[in-house]
Structure formats: C-alpha cells, structure tokens
Enzyme design. Structure first.
Site, short mmCIF file in Angstrom:
data_model
loop_
_atom_site.label_atom_id
_atom_site.label_comp_id
_atom_site.label_asym_id
_atom_site.label_seq_id
_atom_site.Cartn_x
_atom_site.Cartn_y
_atom_site.Cartn_z
N VAL A 1 -8.01 -15.21 -6.44
CA VAL A 1 -8.52 -15.09 -5.07
C VAL A 1 -7.42 -14.54 -4.17
O VAL A 1 -6.26 -14.97 -4.26
CB VAL A 1 -9.00 -16.46 -4.53
CG1 VAL A 1 -9.27 -16.39 -3.03
CG2 VAL A 1 -10.25 -16.92 -5.27
N LYS A 2 -7.80 -13.60 -3.33
CA LYS A 2 -6.93 -13.09 -2.28
C LYS A 2 -7.47 -13.58 -0.95
O LYS A 2 -8.62 -13.31 -0.61
CB LYS A 2 -6.89 -11.56 -2.30
CG LYS A 2 -6.15 -10.93 -1.13
CD LYS A 2 -6.19 -9.40 -1.22
CE LYS A 2 -5.53 -8.75 -0.02
NZ LYS A 2 -5.53 -7.26 -0.12
N THR A 3 -6.66 -14.32 -0.22
CA THR A 3 -7.11 -14.86 1.05
C THR A 3 -5.97 -14.86 2.04
O THR A 3 -4.85 -14.46 1.72
CB THR A 3 -7.70 -16.27 0.87
OG1 THR A 3 -8.44 -16.63 2.03
CG2 THR A 3 -6.61 -17.31 0.62
N ALA B 1 -11.26 -11.88 -6.15
CA ALA B 1 -12.14 -12.04 -4.99
C ALA B 1 -11.31 -11.92 -3.73
O ALA B 1 -10.30 -12.60 -3.56
CB ALA B 1 -12.83 -13.39 -5.03
#
Length: 261
Positions: free
Chosen positions: A172-174, A142
């Site tokens: 998750v990539k944030t 995500a």
C-alpha cells in the site's frame, strides 16, 4: 504466495526490509509536470539511488532505455486529467496485464479513492487488476488517494489502507499523517509513504524518517525529489534515511554537501 510473486517482491523490498521508490508517473493526469518536461534527462542521474521506478507504460517505452537494470512498478490506472476537478482520480484500468508482462514489470500500481461517490468504480477496477496480475505472479501496489473533503488523518488512511489489503493488495502507498503508527498497525501488508506535493527538503526528509520510525518500509517519492533544487542530492539523502538509518539532520547535511560538489 508462489515463487514468481516472492521473487518480484524481493526485487522491490530489499534485504534490509526497506525500499526507495521513485515515482515519475505524474504525466498520466498532469501532463508535462514541472521537473519531468524531459523525463529521461531528469530520471537518468537518479536511478543509481532508487530501488524501484514507477512510470507509466508510455514513459517507460519512450524515455527509459530497455537495458536499464531497475525493477518497474507500472502505473495501470487512470482516465481523468488535472482539468477534470469534479471527477479527478475517478480512475479505471488503462493498461492490460498482458502489456505489463511484455514490459517485464515487477509490480503494478492502481489508485483507489475511498469516500467519494465513485469509490465503487475505482475499487472494482482495482480488484480486477489484482485478479489478473496475481494470475501471473505480479504484485499490486494500492495507491490510496485522498478525496475532496477528506483530510490526511489516521482514521481515514487506516480505512483506505486496510480495505486495499483486504481486497488483495500486496503493498500500500499512502500518505504520512499524525498517529501514522495506527495506519501501519492495522494494515497487514507493507506500507510506503507518498511524497505528495513539493515541500522543503528538510521537511520531506523528516517526514520520511518519521514514517519509517512508525513502521513504513520506505517511500515512493516523486515531486519532492525531481522538483528539488538538487534532485540527485535529495534522492541520495532519502536513500540514506531509508537504508542507512540517517537522522533527518544527517540526511539534510548530506543533501547540502552534495550541492557544494
């Protein structure tokens, strides 16, 4: 989690629990991004120092030789261009899981935009991809995009990251932010940080180091590598931070020494 899912994740997250992902998917909404005008010429010398490559299907087919031995995290969301400022990143599904399977990918990536009027569209598309990908043991990354008027702060990024995990993301990539450990602590799946816009090499290395200290498992960098004055030196330095526990100072010295050779 079945064997196939575990196997694909083990190709992405190395034995030390970390990963260096090289993002080169920018063309799906930015076109011939600076540094990626000739994607194959840029990417080839960087591959030995990356654990994972993140392209679009068109870039993979047209620029990356099929004998290349690197796990692929395939961008499967899109639908708007950089010219559409009103609905930028109002993304939907642009690649089927069947095509991702034909391309032998290890994971797929989908952007969600929390806090915008169209957040529901991106989230529902995201969950559809999760259902389809998980059916074949393919993990989903995500990408928590930041909408207009929403800063890169821990409260917002924690919300977006936790939502992504609760909806079924495997990773998750944030963005990195102040109090980043709060983002990591409240997200039950591994987090990699986005490099974002190009910043000075020293600052990018410090950001990567600080993110790992706060609990991130690695980075998914693009522009801060391929737009560097020395892309090979920069990805070597990033790899050293992620896998060899280099300090920002040590990594920056490595970067500078590479330019002299």
């Amino acid at each position: 989690m079945d064997w196939g899912m575990k196997n694909r994740l083990s190709r992405i997250i190395k034995k030390d629990g970390h990963t260096v992902m090289l993002a080169v998917d920018h063309g799906y909404f930015m076109g011939p991004t600076t540094g990626l005008e000739k994607l194959d010429e840029t990417v080839k010398p960087l591959l030995p120092y990356a654990d994972v490559l993140m392209p679009t299907r068109g870039a993979l087919r047209n620029y990356i030789p099929p004998e290349t031995d690197i796990p692929i995290c395939l961008r499967v969301s899109g639908g708007t261009s950089i010219l559409n400022e009103t609905n930028l990143l109002h993304e939907g599904i642009v690649c089927s899981i069947e095509d991702a399977i034909r391309l032998n990918v290890s994971a797929v990536a989908f952007s969600i935009l929390v806090g915008q009027p169209f957040e529901r569209d991106t989230i529902l598309g995201f969950t559809q991809i999760i259902d389809e990908a998980n059916r074949y043991g393919i993990p989903v990354l995500a990408v928590t995009a930041v909408g207009r008027g929403l800063g890169k702060d821990a409260k917002y990024l924690s919300l977006a990251s936790r939502m992504a995990a609760e909806l079924g993301a495997s990773m998750v990539k944030t963005y990195y932010c102040k109090d980043f450990e709060k983002v990591v602590e409240t997200c039950p799946v591994p987090i990699v940080i986005a490099g974002g816009k190009k910043i000075p090499e020293k600052d990018a290395l410090e950001m990567a180091y600080n993110a790992l200290q706060a609990g991130a498992i690695g980075v998914d960098m693009g522009r801060n590598i391929f737009q560097s004055t020395d892309p090979v030196g920069m990805i070597k330095a990033v790899n050293a931070v992620v896998h060899k526990k280099y300090t920002p100072k040590e990594a920056y010295e490595l970067f500078k020494s590479n330019k002299k050779t």
